[in-house]
Enzyme design. Structure first.
Site, PDB file in Angstrom:
ATOM      1  CB  THR A   5     -14.721 -77.897  15.777  1.00 51.47           C
ATOM      2  OG1 THR A   5     -15.746 -78.708  15.190  1.00 51.47           O
ATOM      3  CG2 THR A   5     -15.333 -76.590  16.235  1.00 51.47           C
ATOM      4  CG  ASP A   6     -15.428 -81.778  11.872  1.00 51.00           C
ATOM      5  OD1 ASP A   6     -15.267 -82.780  12.580  1.00 51.00           O
ATOM      6  OD2 ASP A   6     -16.539 -81.327  11.574  1.00 51.00           O
ATOM      7  CB  VAL A   7     -10.554 -77.987   9.403  1.00 55.59           C
ATOM      8  CG1 VAL A   7      -9.199 -77.567   8.855  1.00 55.59           C
ATOM      9  CG2 VAL A   7     -11.484 -78.368   8.250  1.00 55.59           C
TER      10      VAL A   7
END
Length: 405
Positions: A173-175
Site C-alpha cells: 500500500t505504501d509503494v
C-alpha cells in the site's frame, strides 16, 4: 551537488522539497531522483523514522533507509523556530514540487499548508500522501501498510485456502501510493506546462489499493459474490497457481485455451484436454476441485527445474518460486541492472535496487548514495541562498539548522 540540468535526464531542472518519511513518500522521491529531479530531503534533527528501521545496518545506517533515500540531498532545519520556518519558506519559493506524507492537517499547523505556500509560489506542485485522503470520515485515522491492507480489502483475499489472512510480503500500500504520487506529480507538471499554475495532488493509500484491485472489485461488482482467500490460485483462470514439484515449488499460468492444449501435451496428459469437465476455462473453474488434485500428482513426479524447462520450452508461463538470493544473483537481474552498487561514506559499497523504467534516450539511475542527516545543509544553503559560511555557522550554533560532520 546534483547537476539537475544535465543532458539525458527527463526530470532535469525539476526541484523537489521532500518532507516525507518512512516508505511511501521516500519511494516516490527516490524514483523522481533516479530520473533527474534534484531532491532536497528535509528532516528534523530527530531524522526520518526510516533511519532506525533495522537491522540490518551498514555503517550505522539502516539498509532500509540507504535504499530508499539514494540520490537525495540531506538538509536539516528546525521548523519550530521562526528563522528555520522562514528558511524553509524561502526554499519553497524556489521549488517545483513539495511532497509530504504526514497526517492530514500537520503541514497546516506548521504554516506550510498548500493554501499558504501557494500564495508565495503559484507554480508549486504540492503532493500529500496519506492513508485515507484529505476528506471523508476516515481522514484522521492513523494508517500504516498493514492497516490499509486490511481496510482496503486486500487482506480479505490474500491468504490460505483455509481462510487465514496473510499480509502481502512487501509494503504494497505504501509503494502503490508512492507510484501514484509519481504519476500525479508528472500529470500536474504537464498541466503546468499549459497553464503556468501548480496544483494540489491528493494521494490516498486506500484509493490506490482500490484502483490497483480493479479486476478483483469488478468481479465482485459484476457478481455480487464477496471473494475469499484462495492461496496462490486465481479466481478467473484455471490452472493458475503454485504447485509442489518433487523438490520445490513451481508457478504456472495457463491463460488461454491454446495454452491449455499446449500445457496438457507438455505434461503428457492429453486425456485432460478433451475431458468434458475441463474443455473450457469456465468449466475448469467450476470443476477446479476435480482438476487440481490431478495436477498436484502430475507435478509431484518431477523436479521443479525439469517442469520449468519443459513448460518454458513449450511457451507456457512458468517459474521457480525464487527467493531473494536467487533473484539478486539471476543473470536477468544483472542484464537489467536491477542491483547497482553505490558507495556511501559510512556504509561503504552497497547494492541498491535499480530503476524500473528503461528509457532509450534519457535513461535514469541512482546518482548519489543516501545522505547522512543534514549532510548537505551547508552546501544547499550556500548554493540556493548564497549564504556565507559564517552565516551558516551562526544558524548551526543557534540550532536553526543541523549539519552532519
Amino acid at each position: 551537488m546534483i547537476d539537475a540540468s544535465a543532458v539525458g535526464t527527463p526530470l532535469g531542472g525539476i526541484r523537489v522539497l521532500d518532507f516525507s518519511h518512512a516508505l511511501a513518500g521516500p519511494y516516490c522521491t527516490m524514483l523522481l531522483s533516479d530520473y533527474g529531479a534534484e531532491v532536497y530531503k528535509l528532516e528534523a534533527r530527530s531524522g526520518d523514522m526510516g533511519r532506525g528501521w533495522g537491522p540490518p545496518f551498514a555503517g550505522g545506517m539502516a539498509s532500509f533507509f540507504l535504499g530508499l533515500n539514494r540520490g537525495k540531498l540531506g538538509i536539516s532545519i528546525d521548523l519550530k523556530q521562526p528563522e528555520g520556518l522562514e528558511l524553509c519558506l524561502r526554499l519553497i519559493d524556489r521549488m517545483d514540487v513539495l511532497i509530504e506524507n504526514f497526517r492530514p492537517g500537520a503541514m497546516e499547523k506548521l504554516g506550510l499548508g498548500f493554501e499558504e505556500v501557494r500564495k508565495r509560489n503559484s507554480r508549486l506542485i504540492y503532493c500529500s500522501i496519506s492513508g485515507y485522503g484529505q476528506q471523508g470520515p476516515s481522514r484522521d485515522e492513523a494508517a500504516m501498510d498493514l492497516v490499509v491492507q486490511a481496510s482496503s480489502g486486500l487482506l480479505s483475499i490474500t491468504g490460505t485456502e483455509e481462510g487465514e489472512s496473510v499480509r502481502c510480503g512487501y509494503g504494497v500500500t505504501d509503494v502503490t501510493a508512492g507510484l501514484f504520487a509519481v504519476i500525479g506529480i508528472l500529470l500536474a507538471l504537464r498541466a503546468r506546462d499549459a497553464t503556468g499554475r501548480g496544483q494540489y495532488v491528493d494521494v490516498s493509500m486506500l484509493d490506490g489499493m482500490i484502483s490497483t484491485m480493479s479486476s478483483n472489485y469488478m468481479s465482485y461488482l459484476g457478481s455480487g459474490i464477496v471473494p475469499k482467500p484462495m492461496g496462490t490460485s486465481f479466481p478467473t483462470v484455471v490452472p493458475y497457481r503454485v504447485y509442489q514439484a518433487s523438490d520445490r515449488e513451481v508457478a504456472i499460468a495457463v491463460g488461454s485455451e491454446r495454452l491449455w492444449s499446449i500445457f496438457c501435451a507438455t505434461i503428457e496428459r492429453l486425456d485432460l484436454e478433451k475431458h468434458p469437465d475441463f474443455l473450457t476455462n469456465a468449466l475448469r473453474i467450476v470443476n477446479r476441485e476435480k482438476l487440481e488434485p490431478v495436477l498436484e500428482r502430475v507435478f509431484s513426479a518431477r523436479t521443479a527445474e525439469e517442469w520449468v524447462e519443459r513448460l518454458q520450452a513449450a511457451g507456457v508461463p512458468s517459474s521457480l518460486v525464487r527467493n531473494f538470493e536467487e533473484v539478486a544473483a539471476h543473470p536477468q537481474s544483472e542484464v537489467r541492472k536491477m542491483f547497482p552498487v553505490l558507495d556511501q561514506s559510512t556504509a561503504g559499497a552497497h547494492k541498491v535496487t535499480g530503476t524500473p523504467v528503461k528509457l532509450s534516450e534519457t535513461p535514469g539511475g541512482p546518482n548519489l548514495p543516501a545522505p547522512l542527516l543534514g549532510q548537505h545543509t551547508r552546501s544547499v544553503l550556500k548554493e540556493v541562498f548564497d549564504l556565507s559560511d559564517a552565516r551558516v555557522d551562526d544558524f548551526i550554533a543557534r540550532g536553526i539548522v543541523f549539519e552532519s560532520r
